[in-house]
Design a protein around this motif. Structure first.
Motif, PDB file in Angstrom:
ATOM      1  N   ALA A 185       9.780  14.039  15.901  1.00 22.08           N
ATOM      2  CA  ALA A 185       9.033  12.970  15.232  1.00 22.08           C
ATOM      3  C   ALA A 185       8.622  13.488  13.860  1.00 22.08           C
ATOM      4  O   ALA A 185       7.944  14.506  13.753  1.00 22.08           O
ATOM      5  CB  ALA A 185       7.803  12.577  16.043  1.00 22.08           C
ATOM      6  N   ILE A 186       9.061  12.777  12.824  1.00 19.59           N
ATOM      7  CA  ILE A 186       8.827  13.215  11.452  1.00 19.59           C
ATOM      8  C   ILE A 186       7.835  12.263  10.781  1.00 19.59           C
ATOM      9  O   ILE A 186       8.125  11.078  10.593  1.00 19.59           O
ATOM     10  CB  ILE A 186      10.144  13.243  10.638  1.00 19.59           C
ATOM     11  CG1 ILE A 186      11.240  13.993  11.406  1.00 19.59           C
ATOM     12  CG2 ILE A 186       9.899  13.856   9.264  1.00 19.59           C
ATOM     13  CD1 ILE A 186      10.915  15.426  11.728  1.00 19.59           C
ATOM     14  N   PHE A 187       6.670  12.786  10.409  1.00 19.30           N
ATOM     15  CA  PHE A 187       5.681  11.998   9.676  1.00 19.30           C
ATOM     16  C   PHE A 187       6.043  12.087   8.188  1.00 19.30           C
ATOM     17  O   PHE A 187       5.821  13.115   7.558  1.00 19.30           O
ATOM     18  CB  PHE A 187       4.277  12.532   9.927  1.00 19.30           C
ATOM     19  CG  PHE A 187       3.955  12.745  11.383  1.00 19.30           C
ATOM     20  CD1 PHE A 187       4.115  11.716  12.297  1.00 19.30           C
ATOM     21  CD2 PHE A 187       3.499  13.978  11.842  1.00 19.30           C
ATOM     22  CE1 PHE A 187       3.826  11.903  13.646  1.00 19.30           C
ATOM     23  CE2 PHE A 187       3.211  14.180  13.183  1.00 19.30           C
ATOM     24  CZ  PHE A 187       3.377  13.143  14.086  1.00 19.30           C
ATOM     25  N   TYR A 188       6.610  11.012   7.651  1.00 19.92           N
ATOM     26  CA  TYR A 188       7.130  11.117   6.288  1.00 19.92           C
ATOM     27  C   TYR A 188       6.286  10.386   5.250  1.00 19.92           C
ATOM     28  O   TYR A 188       6.544  10.485   4.055  1.00 19.92           O
ATOM     29  CB  TYR A 188       8.588  10.640   6.229  1.00 19.92           C
ATOM     30  CG  TYR A 188       8.815   9.171   6.504  1.00 19.92           C
ATOM     31  CD1 TYR A 188       8.816   8.242   5.468  1.00 19.92           C
ATOM     32  CD2 TYR A 188       9.062   8.715   7.790  1.00 19.92           C
ATOM     33  CE1 TYR A 188       9.045   6.903   5.708  1.00 19.92           C
ATOM     34  CE2 TYR A 188       9.299   7.374   8.042  1.00 19.92           C
ATOM     35  CZ  TYR A 188       9.278   6.470   7.001  1.00 19.92           C
ATOM     36  OH  TYR A 188       9.502   5.139   7.247  1.00 19.92           O
ATOM     37  N   SER A 189       5.264   9.660   5.681  1.00 19.63           N
ATOM     38  CA  SER A 189       4.384   9.013   4.711  1.00 19.63           C
ATOM     39  C   SER A 189       3.063   8.666   5.371  1.00 19.63           C
ATOM     40  O   SER A 189       3.041   8.009   6.413  1.00 19.63           O
ATOM     41  CB  SER A 189       5.028   7.732   4.156  1.00 19.63           C
ATOM     42  OG  SER A 189       4.114   7.038   3.325  1.00 19.63           O
ATOM     43  N   ILE A 190       1.973   9.121   4.767  1.00 19.69           N
ATOM     44  CA  ILE A 190       0.641   8.728   5.233  1.00 19.69           C
ATOM     45  C   ILE A 190      -0.150   8.269   4.018  1.00 19.69           C
ATOM     46  O   ILE A 190      -0.190   8.945   2.991  1.00 19.69           O
ATOM     47  CB  ILE A 190      -0.071   9.871   5.980  1.00 19.69           C
ATOM     48  CG1 ILE A 190      -1.420   9.377   6.529  1.00 19.69           C
ATOM     49  CG2 ILE A 190      -0.236  11.113   5.118  1.00 19.69           C
ATOM     50  CD1 ILE A 190      -2.033  10.293   7.550  1.00 19.69           C
ATOM     51  N   THR A 191      -0.726   7.084   4.129  1.00 18.35           N
ATOM     52  CA  THR A 191      -1.410   6.476   2.997  1.00 18.35           C
ATOM     53  C   THR A 191      -2.785   5.979   3.411  1.00 18.35           C
ATOM     54  O   THR A 191      -2.897   5.191   4.348  1.00 18.35           O
ATOM     55  CB  THR A 191      -0.596   5.281   2.439  1.00 18.35           C
ATOM     56  OG1 THR A 191       0.714   5.727   2.072  1.00 18.35           O
ATOM     57  CG2 THR A 191      -1.283   4.680   1.229  1.00 18.35           C
TER      58      THR A 191
ATOM     59  N   VAL B 137      -2.221   4.185   6.938  1.00 15.80           N
ATOM     60  CA  VAL B 137      -0.870   3.840   7.410  1.00 15.80           C
ATOM     61  C   VAL B 137      -0.069   5.126   7.581  1.00 15.80           C
ATOM     62  O   VAL B 137      -0.056   5.981   6.681  1.00 15.80           O
ATOM     63  CB  VAL B 137      -0.142   2.917   6.411  1.00 15.80           C
ATOM     64  CG1 VAL B 137       1.214   2.493   6.970  1.00 15.80           C
ATOM     65  CG2 VAL B 137      -0.993   1.701   6.068  1.00 15.80           C
ATOM     66  N   LEU B 138       0.581   5.276   8.736  1.00 14.26           N
ATOM     67  CA  LEU B 138       1.420   6.452   8.992  1.00 14.26           C
ATOM     68  C   LEU B 138       2.814   5.992   9.395  1.00 14.26           C
ATOM     69  O   LEU B 138       2.988   5.288  10.384  1.00 14.26           O
ATOM     70  CB  LEU B 138       0.826   7.325  10.104  1.00 14.26           C
ATOM     71  CG  LEU B 138       1.636   8.564  10.498  1.00 14.26           C
ATOM     72  CD1 LEU B 138       1.750   9.540   9.334  1.00 14.26           C
ATOM     73  CD2 LEU B 138       1.021   9.254  11.710  1.00 14.26           C
TER      74      LEU B 138
ATOM     75  N   TYR C 230       0.805  -1.220   0.000  1.00 14.87           N
ATOM     76  CA  TYR C 230       0.000   0.000   0.000  1.00 14.87           C
ATOM     77  C   TYR C 230       0.843   1.278   0.000  1.00 14.87           C
ATOM     78  O   TYR C 230       0.310   2.356  -0.255  1.00 14.87           O
ATOM     79  CB  TYR C 230      -0.938   0.026   1.212  1.00 14.87           C
ATOM     80  CG  TYR C 230      -2.167  -0.843   1.071  1.00 14.87           C
ATOM     81  CD1 TYR C 230      -2.939  -0.794  -0.069  1.00 14.87           C
ATOM     82  CD2 TYR C 230      -2.556  -1.697   2.102  1.00 14.87           C
ATOM     83  CE1 TYR C 230      -4.074  -1.574  -0.192  1.00 14.87           C
ATOM     84  CE2 TYR C 230      -3.694  -2.492   1.987  1.00 14.87           C
ATOM     85  CZ  TYR C 230      -4.457  -2.423   0.831  1.00 14.87           C
ATOM     86  OH  TYR C 230      -5.581  -3.198   0.717  1.00 14.87           O
ATOM     87  N   GLU C 231       2.141   1.175   0.307  1.00  8.83           N
ATOM     88  CA  GLU C 231       2.961   2.375   0.409  1.00  8.83           C
ATOM     89  C   GLU C 231       2.966   3.132  -0.923  1.00  8.83           C
ATOM     90  O   GLU C 231       3.476   2.653  -1.933  1.00  8.83           O
ATOM     91  CB  GLU C 231       4.393   2.026   0.812  1.00  8.83           C
ATOM     92  CG  GLU C 231       5.345   3.209   0.843  1.00  8.83           C
ATOM     93  CD  GLU C 231       4.869   4.349   1.724  1.00  8.83           C
ATOM     94  OE1 GLU C 231       5.144   5.501   1.367  1.00  8.83           O
ATOM     95  OE2 GLU C 231       4.221   4.100   2.761  1.00  8.83           O
TER      96      GLU C 231
END
Length: 471
Positions: free
Chosen positions: A260-266, A215-216, A178-179
């Motif tokens: 904290a780095i949020f680098y991908s949310i799907t 997904v985070l 899913y990424e």
């Protein structure tokens, strides 16, 4: 069971068999059979089923008209009579397919079926071939499905789960498949993304326990990251005691974790499009990280800027008509230097720049790359802050985070120079920073007043440049 084929009319599942109001085991069995048959149909047959569902089993216009007239005629009666008339009007507007969906939701796997059904519908709606009398009904069906799924996927019904290397292989594989932002290359890659100094969280729904809904991916770092390669690419480091290269440390040192780095949310389910779950996931993950590392005060994304390059190329084509907004972000010196680099006069400079960007050749020309750094950062700031759609920012990722209450904090040159990063935004990435005490106010100000919260560093990039001759 006969094979599914448009040449065999009986192969198409019948809606009439499951539209009945009574409940029975026979009806439940027929509903299950309908779902099974529908799933196996080709797209063209699914479209016919959805058209029939949307048109034939919508609410009855004549009954609704009569109920509305009755409601108006009772406006001078006592409140009890008015309320009863209002209830009849409300009931008349309820589509018949509501019974079907209610019955399907009770089946095992029924909620997932409705999610997939809406995904089918959303795939079909943009198709010009169905731009006929059925289109308004299909849009109404889509809105109804969105409403009932919004209730089913209320955050109160969702479970937050952390994914680690000890999670099931099935779930790890799902996360990899899913990424959508930074594709996973192999099992070593996914192991890195759920390992030390990384956190991967998902929302799980009880009706879809084997499906991550959102997904985070989060990186725990010593500062707010400006380059995605340092996060998604596992690097080797040289130790002081050994000249061999070894993998990064496997135990976390909390002293090294300051951000904290949020680098991908799907969002994994197209059928849930428009149902806000990502913002709730971010809020829950912030609380999880704070509980684990109370000293962390810096929460930020490292986000792509999809469609910026596409917009930039369009603006470059407009320059020949002298109606592009980007001209004011180039100094006369920069224009002259581009003439020299491209070995052409100003008339052809913009075409040459367009070609260099569309082919990504500019990234390998160090002189041109350095020359474009400041102008492209300025133009990107303009794109994120000034380009609007219905008063909201044009960029979808920016809209998502600003609506959540984040601040447009910093633009990062060469933040992602992969082919995908260059195609998205000429390699530029952006940090949307979440100041926990300010997110609610920022969100309200954006939603109600369309105000974009941005740092001074980003706003300073917006100042157009002028040559002396233009003053």
């Amino acid at each position: 069971m006969a094979p599914m084929s448009s040449k065999i009319p009986m192969s198409r599942p019948s809606l009439d068999h499951i539209i009945q109001k009574n409940e029975s085991q026979v009806l439940e069995s027929k509903t299950q059979q309908f779902c099974k048959q529908y799933t196996s149909l080709p797209a063209t047959e699914k479209l016919e089923i959805l058209k029939e569902l949307a048109q034939k089993h919508d609410f009855d216009l004549e009954s609704a008209k009569n109920a509305a007239e009755s409601f108006v005629s009772h406006k001078d009666k006592n409140i009890a009579v008015q309320l009863k008339a209002a209830e009849r009007l409300k009931a008349s507007l309820n589509p018949s397919y509501a019974q079907i969906f209610s019955r399907i939701r009770k089946l095992e796997g029924g909620v997932k079926f409705l999610v997939d059904l809406r995904a089918d519908l959303m795939n079909m709606l943009p198709n010009s071939n169905i731009n006929d009398d059925s289109t308004p009904h299909l849009k109404a069906l889509n809105n109804y499905l969105k409403d009932i799924l919004s209730f089913s996927f209320n955050v109160g019904f969702l479970k937050l789960e952390r994914i680690t290397w000890d999670s099931s292989c099935f779930m790890l594989e799902k996360i990899s498949e899913y990424e959508a932002v930074h594709p996973v290359r192999n099992w070593t890659d996914i192991k890195h993304r759920v390992g030390p100094y990384r956190r991967c969280y998902v929302f799980i729904h009880s009706s879809m326990p084997r499906e991550p809904i959102v997904v985070l991916h989060t990186a725990l770092t010593n500062e707010i990251s400006s380059n995605i390669m340092s996060i998604v690419r596992q690097t080797k480091v040289q130790t002081e005691t050994d000249q061999k290269f070894t993998l990064p440390e496997t135990l976390e040192d909390p002293r090294k974790i300051q951000a904290a780095i949020f680098y991908s949310i799907t969002s994994t389910q197209k059928g849930l499009h428009g149902i806000e779950l990502g913002n709730q996931l971010i809020k829950k993950v912030v609380r999880e990280v704070q509980a684990e590392f109370p000293h962390i005060k810096q929460f930020s994304t490292l986000s792509p800027i999809p469609s910026f390059r596409e917009w930039l190329l369009l603006e470059l084509r407009k320059i020949k008509n002298d109606n592009s907004v980007i001209l004011s972000y180039f100094t006369e010196r920069e224009k002259k230097e581009m003439e020299q680099i491209f070995n052409c006069d100003m008339h052809d400079v913009w075409f040459s720049l367009h070609q260099a960007i569309i082919s990504n050749r500019w990234i390998s020309d160090e002189d041109l790359k350095e020359l474009l750094r400041i102008p492209l950062l300025k133009i990107c700031a303009h794109y994120l802050l000034k380009e609007k759609r219905r008063a909201n920012v044009l960029n979808s990722v920016a809209h998502f985070h600003l609506r959540n209450g984040a601040v447009l904090w910093r633009l990062n040159w060469a933040g992602d120079t992969s082919p995908r990063g260059l195609d998205n935004s000429c390699g530029i990435m952006v940090n949307y920073r979440y100041y926990i005490d300010e997110t609610e106010e920022n969100s309200r100000n954006y939603v109600e007043n369309y105000h974009v919260a941005a740092s001074d560093e980003v706003k300073d990039l917006l100042a157009p440049v002028f040559s002396k001759s233009s003053l």
